[in-house]
Design a protein around this motif. Structure first.
Motif, PDB file in Angstrom:
ATOM      1  N   VAL A  94      17.008  15.929  97.379  1.00 24.08           N
ATOM      2  CA  VAL A  94      15.796  16.219  98.149  1.00 24.08           C
ATOM      3  C   VAL A  94      14.713  16.824  97.248  1.00 24.08           C
ATOM      4  N   GLN A  95      15.132  17.455  96.144  1.00 24.83           N
ATOM      5  CA  GLN A  95      14.166  18.035  95.220  1.00 24.83           C
ATOM      6  C   GLN A  95      13.392  16.969  94.440  1.00 24.83           C
ATOM      7  N   LEU A 109       9.366  21.796  95.246  1.00 25.22           N
ATOM      8  CA  LEU A 109      10.285  22.788  95.804  1.00 25.22           C
ATOM      9  C   LEU A 109       9.513  23.850  96.601  1.00 25.22           C
ATOM     10  N   ALA A 110       8.362  24.275  96.102  1.00 16.54           N
ATOM     11  CA  ALA A 110       7.548  25.240  96.857  1.00 16.54           C
ATOM     12  C   ALA A 110       7.135  24.639  98.202  1.00 16.54           C
ATOM     13  N   HIS A 111       6.750  23.358  98.209  1.00  9.57           N
ATOM     14  CA  HIS A 111       6.390  22.687  99.465  1.00  9.57           C
ATOM     15  C   HIS A 111       7.605  22.606 100.390  1.00  9.57           C
ATOM     16  N   LEU A 112       8.766  22.261  99.839  1.00  5.40           N
ATOM     17  CA  LEU A 112       9.973  22.152 100.665  1.00  5.40           C
ATOM     18  C   LEU A 112      10.291  23.474 101.353  1.00  5.40           C
ATOM     19  N   VAL A 113      10.197  24.562 100.621  1.00  7.23           N
ATOM     20  CA  VAL A 113      10.529  25.868 101.198  1.00  7.23           C
ATOM     21  C   VAL A 113       9.530  26.248 102.285  1.00  7.23           C
ATOM     22  N   ARG A 114       8.250  25.941 102.069  1.00  6.23           N
ATOM     23  CA  ARG A 114       7.234  26.280 103.075  1.00  6.23           C
ATOM     24  C   ARG A 114       7.308  25.388 104.305  1.00  6.23           C
ATOM     25  N   GLU A 115       7.520  24.089 104.112  1.00 12.76           N
ATOM     26  CA  GLU A 115       7.390  23.132 105.212  1.00 12.76           C
ATOM     27  C   GLU A 115       8.702  22.532 105.716  1.00 12.76           C
ATOM     28  N   HIS A 116       9.769  22.612 104.934  1.00 12.20           N
ATOM     29  CA  HIS A 116      11.045  21.976 105.302  1.00 12.20           C
ATOM     30  C   HIS A 116      12.211  22.935 105.048  1.00 12.20           C
ATOM     31  N   LEU A 117      12.054  24.172 105.470  1.00 13.24           N
ATOM     32  CA  LEU A 117      13.055  25.195 105.168  1.00 13.24           C
ATOM     33  C   LEU A 117      14.436  24.832 105.701  1.00 13.24           C
ATOM     34  N   ASP A 123      20.032  23.427 104.496  1.00 18.49           N
ATOM     35  CA  ASP A 123      21.153  22.500 104.675  1.00 18.49           C
ATOM     36  C   ASP A 123      21.746  22.040 103.344  1.00 18.49           C
ATOM     37  N   THR A 124      20.953  22.061 102.260  1.00 13.34           N
ATOM     38  CA  THR A 124      21.464  21.595 100.964  1.00 13.34           C
ATOM     39  C   THR A 124      22.525  22.524 100.393  1.00 13.34           C
ATOM     40  N   PHE A 125      22.698  23.710 100.984  1.00 12.03           N
ATOM     41  CA  PHE A 125      23.687  24.653 100.484  1.00 12.03           C
ATOM     42  C   PHE A 125      25.060  24.502 101.145  1.00 12.03           C
ATOM     43  N   SER A 126      25.193  23.552 102.048  1.00 16.91           N
ATOM     44  CA  SER A 126      26.510  23.315 102.656  1.00 16.91           C
ATOM     45  C   SER A 126      27.431  22.678 101.623  1.00 16.91           C
ATOM     46  N   THR A 127      28.722  22.788 101.851  1.00 19.29           N
ATOM     47  CA  THR A 127      29.699  22.213 100.926  1.00 19.29           C
ATOM     48  C   THR A 127      29.503  20.712 100.776  1.00 19.29           C
ATOM     49  N   ALA A 128      29.283  20.018 101.878  1.00 19.53           N
ATOM     50  CA  ALA A 128      29.095  18.559 101.826  1.00 19.53           C
ATOM     51  C   ALA A 128      27.850  18.182 101.038  1.00 19.53           C
TER      52      ALA A 128
END
Length: 86
Positions: free
Chosen positions: A9-10, A50-58, A63-68
């Motif tokens: 996603v990054q 990544l800055a945009h993702l954190v602001r607009e798609h948190l 979700d990217t931190f899940s094991t899967a």
């Protein structure tokens, strides 16, 4: 050459006509903070996205931190770039 592990996603952005846009929502991304980043080139592009993702798609970022989702991470080098959109 330095490497970094990232979630796909990054890299979900594109360049077109000298601008950078999020592939998830189509928003044009620009650095609007007075504090400028200390990276250049492809690393700058990834930082901007990544800055945009954190602001607009948190939620998507969290979700990217899940094991899967962690199994989808890949290692890229510092020069990894996203190609121009056609």
């Amino acid at each position: 050459m330095p490497t970094v592990r990232i979630h796909p996603v990054q890299l979900d952005y594109q360049h077109s006509g000298g601008t950078q846009a999020c592939s998830l929502c189509g928003a044009q991304e620009k650095w609007d903070s007075a504090a400028q980043p200390t990276v250049q080139g492809a690393a700058y592009d990834r930082s901007l996205h990544l800055a945009h993702l954190v602001r607009e798609h948190l939620t998507e970022v969290q979700d990217t931190f899940s094991t899967a989702e962690r199994t989808k991470e890949k290692t890229i080098d510092d020069a990894a770039e996203v190609p121009e959109a056609e």
